[in-house]
Design a protein around this motif. Sequence first.
Motif, short mmCIF file in Angstrom:
data_model
loop_
_atom_site.label_atom_id
_atom_site.label_comp_id
_atom_site.label_asym_id
_atom_site.label_seq_id
_atom_site.Cartn_x
_atom_site.Cartn_y
_atom_site.Cartn_z
N ALA A 194 2.83 12.29 0.80
CA ALA A 194 2.41 13.60 1.30
C ALA A 194 3.62 14.47 1.61
CB ALA A 194 1.54 13.43 2.54
N LEU A 195 4.58 13.87 2.25
CA LEU A 195 5.77 14.62 2.65
C LEU A 195 6.49 15.15 1.42
CD1 LEU A 195 7.45 15.62 4.86
CD2 LEU A 195 8.67 13.45 4.91
N GLY A 221 -10.01 12.42 0.41
CA GLY A 221 -10.63 11.92 1.63
C GLY A 221 -11.24 13.09 2.38
N VAL A 224 -6.45 15.17 1.33
CA VAL A 224 -7.52 15.18 2.33
C VAL A 224 -8.14 16.57 2.44
CG1 VAL A 224 -8.06 14.86 4.76
CG2 VAL A 224 -6.51 13.28 3.62
N VAL A 280 0.85 -1.19 0.00
CA VAL A 280 0.00 0.00 0.00
C VAL A 280 0.89 1.24 0.00
CG1 VAL A 280 -1.82 1.26 1.18
CG2 VAL A 280 -1.74 -1.24 1.32
N PRO A 281 0.85 2.02 -1.06
CA PRO A 281 1.80 3.12 -1.25
C PRO A 281 1.62 4.29 -0.27
CG PRO A 281 0.12 3.15 -2.96
CD PRO A 281 -0.11 1.93 -2.15
N SER A 282 1.96 4.02 0.96
CA SER A 282 1.81 4.98 2.07
C SER A 282 1.66 6.45 1.70
CB SER A 282 3.01 4.85 3.00
OG SER A 282 3.21 6.05 3.73
N GLN A 283 0.51 6.92 2.03
CA GLN A 283 0.20 8.33 1.80
C GLN A 283 1.21 9.25 2.49
OE1 GLN A 283 -1.80 10.70 -0.39
NE2 GLN A 283 -2.82 8.75 -0.14
N ALA A 284 1.69 8.79 3.63
CA ALA A 284 2.56 9.65 4.43
C ALA A 284 3.80 10.08 3.66
CB ALA A 284 2.96 8.93 5.73
N GLY A 285 4.46 9.11 3.04
CA GLY A 285 5.65 9.42 2.27
C GLY A 285 5.33 10.34 1.12
N ARG A 296 3.17 23.65 0.86
CA ARG A 296 2.09 23.49 1.82
C ARG A 296 1.66 24.82 2.43
NH1 ARG A 296 4.33 22.78 6.98
NH2 ARG A 296 2.40 21.93 7.73
N GLU A 321 -3.90 21.44 11.16
CA GLU A 321 -2.80 20.68 11.74
C GLU A 321 -2.73 19.28 11.15
OE1 GLU A 321 -3.06 20.67 16.03
OE2 GLU A 321 -3.00 22.86 15.98
N GLN A 322 -3.88 18.83 10.73
CA GLN A 322 -3.90 17.50 10.14
C GLN A 322 -3.64 17.52 8.64
OE1 GLN A 322 -6.24 14.63 13.15
NE2 GLN A 322 -7.28 16.38 12.34
N ASP A 323 -3.15 18.67 8.19
CA ASP A 323 -2.70 18.81 6.81
C ASP A 323 -3.78 18.66 5.77
OD1 ASP A 323 -0.15 19.32 7.63
OD2 ASP A 323 0.58 17.28 7.31
#
Lengths: 335, 335
Positions: free
Chosen positions: A36-37, A74, A44, A29-34, A290, A96-98
């Motif tokens: 996103a960064l 999302g 979202v 699962v291609p992690s959103q976190a990476g 951002r 804060e939750q980006d």
Amino acid sequence: MSNALSGKGRVSAELIERIRAKASEVGYVPSQAGRALRTGRTGVLGLVLPDISNPLFPQIAQAIEYAASNIGYGVLIADSRGEVAMQTEAVNRLIEQDVEGIVIVPRRGTRIADIGCPVAVIDSPSTPGNTVAADHWQGGQEIVEHLTGLGHRNLVLIGNNPASNVQNDRIGGMKSRIPSDGKAEVLWIEPLEQEWGKGCLLGLAGKVAEGFTAFVAVSDLHALRALTELHRAGIGVPEEASVTGFDDLLWSSVVTPGLTTMRMDMPRIAEIAVGALARVIEADCPETSRTATGTVASVEMTKVPMQLVVRQTTAPAASPTPEMSPQTPEGKCLC
Amino acid sequence: MSNALSGKGRVSAELIERIRAKASEVGYVPSQAGRALRTGRTGVLGLVLPDISNPLFPQIAQAIEYAASNIGYGVLIADSRGEVAMQTEAVNRLIEQDVEGIVIVPRRGTRIADIGCPVAVIDSPSTPGNTVAADHWQGGQEIVEHLTGLGHRNLVLIGNNPASNVQNDRIGGMKSRIPSDGKAEVLWIEPLEQEWGKGCLLGLAGKVAEGFTAFVAVSDLHALRALTELHRAGIGVPEEASVTGFDDLLWSSVVTPGLTTMRMDMPRIAEIAVGALARVIEADCPETSRTATGTVASVEMTKVPMQLVVRQTTAPAASPTPEMSPQTPEGKCLC
DNA sequence: CTGAAAGCGCTTACAG
DNA sequence: CTGAAAGCGCTTACAG
């Protein structure tokens, strides 16, 4: 390398091989976190809702979620629980939750400050800085046209909050369509923010005696109340008086007789709000990572027409041009 | 260095200086994305809801959001729109969005497969693999006890879906409290998934003639329908017949007379569900970064009692022990 | 006790 | 045309 997965570079046999390899590895699962960064994109959106007492909550939330997921976003929810302070706090939590943008259904009378991210406001068209809203004025016009078309001339308009833009638009629209040979009286039934009458009456029977034949409420909740009061007073609906509401809440089709009402096109409203957000996000993004700023000012306010839903609470009073027979409920009955 | 901000290391003058510096820089917001990547924690929970036709949607969503934000989690919503396939898809979307756990209110009859992240299920206690639910059985017992306490002996129980665990629990509880000198008859009023009767009757007046004095519905929606039908038939509520619902939906206090009903303790349910999730997430996390697996099996199923809300649709039929006077509506009336 | 460095998983220019 | 490397913003062991 990862071009294979994203389909950017051009690979043929390699592509398939890589994908197989990755896919087989316990479900990559291609992690959103990476992502996103790296990209600054979280995918979202935030949704700030006023408070639970708004019976449109489900319609709105569902429509926004649907519209957002359709274009790959999302939806993070935040409830302001009716407090103005919480509304700001909710927005901050979302930032804060980006979230990349926020859809906000503001609490009555609240102005949305320019926060550091794109915002779409869903409210009445009379609200300044709004993005999209149902055309409550036109809704008011249409419901009254429906009634006057049935022959009604003397209408009682029922609202509860003169400070609400939404209600004022609806009532304004209603008034604008009262024929010259008719009259309308506005009944404000509640001091703001107050518990509803438990057993206390609005004096609707008296209005009927005065010659009013239609009760036009700014919401289904008020209409329901009028309906039960008329029932209690032994006044037949729709034979002796018509009743209409607004919003087509879930139970409106369930009561007997079914409530004639105006429905907002929430899917459309949501699509416009989310679409506007997506547009500025996707335009903004390549440049500012951002720190995407500014409200969705470029999008001029959009009004979405409301739709008349005719059920059994409206009928000819003394009908010169009967539009439809209220005796024939649509839909078969299998009871 | 950043210890200053997080408050880990021990700095004194430095601390304040750094914070000032950071804070002044156009409002530093400590991007979740970076943190998420590093720690594997996104601080986001997913909420999967069945479909919009569930009038409890707002209560649930609000309660979950509240409970989650209280312990520092965000809530990403996903609507399965009533389709089973969408439910799985919704879960997958949430996982791709790096939620750390999922609260799911499953579609009727759906079993939740073991997905690769902690899950808390909110459903009926009769649903296997459940985490937390209202005690619908006890709710059924209490509502019937309320009625029998008022002297009612012959009750009509109204449901619409014999396949629903929730409804079966409620009706089971009701039946278990019918006194030996009383009787109960179950009225299943709708073939599944069907549009509600528009004008078609349930024959409630006939039941009254047979000697039934109370109509006990499994939901407020059914109760409202019963209420309007009784009104139409000229049967006084609560003088001649009592009516009760379930769930305390928004309008239940608005109709006249106000509907006596059973309320779920959604805040409590949400707190338990979210708390269970947080516990496994926070226990799991140090070891496995983003491969936290397994359902919340460690948490045994919890039942949360429902609460009786007495309004004006219930009254003494032939009351040996009158519990309260229905003639006195609580709350002052300012109309 | 404090400051510099490594690395989370991704994408995207850049060198081979 | 392909593969290795840099860097997004954070945290957290680790060297000074």
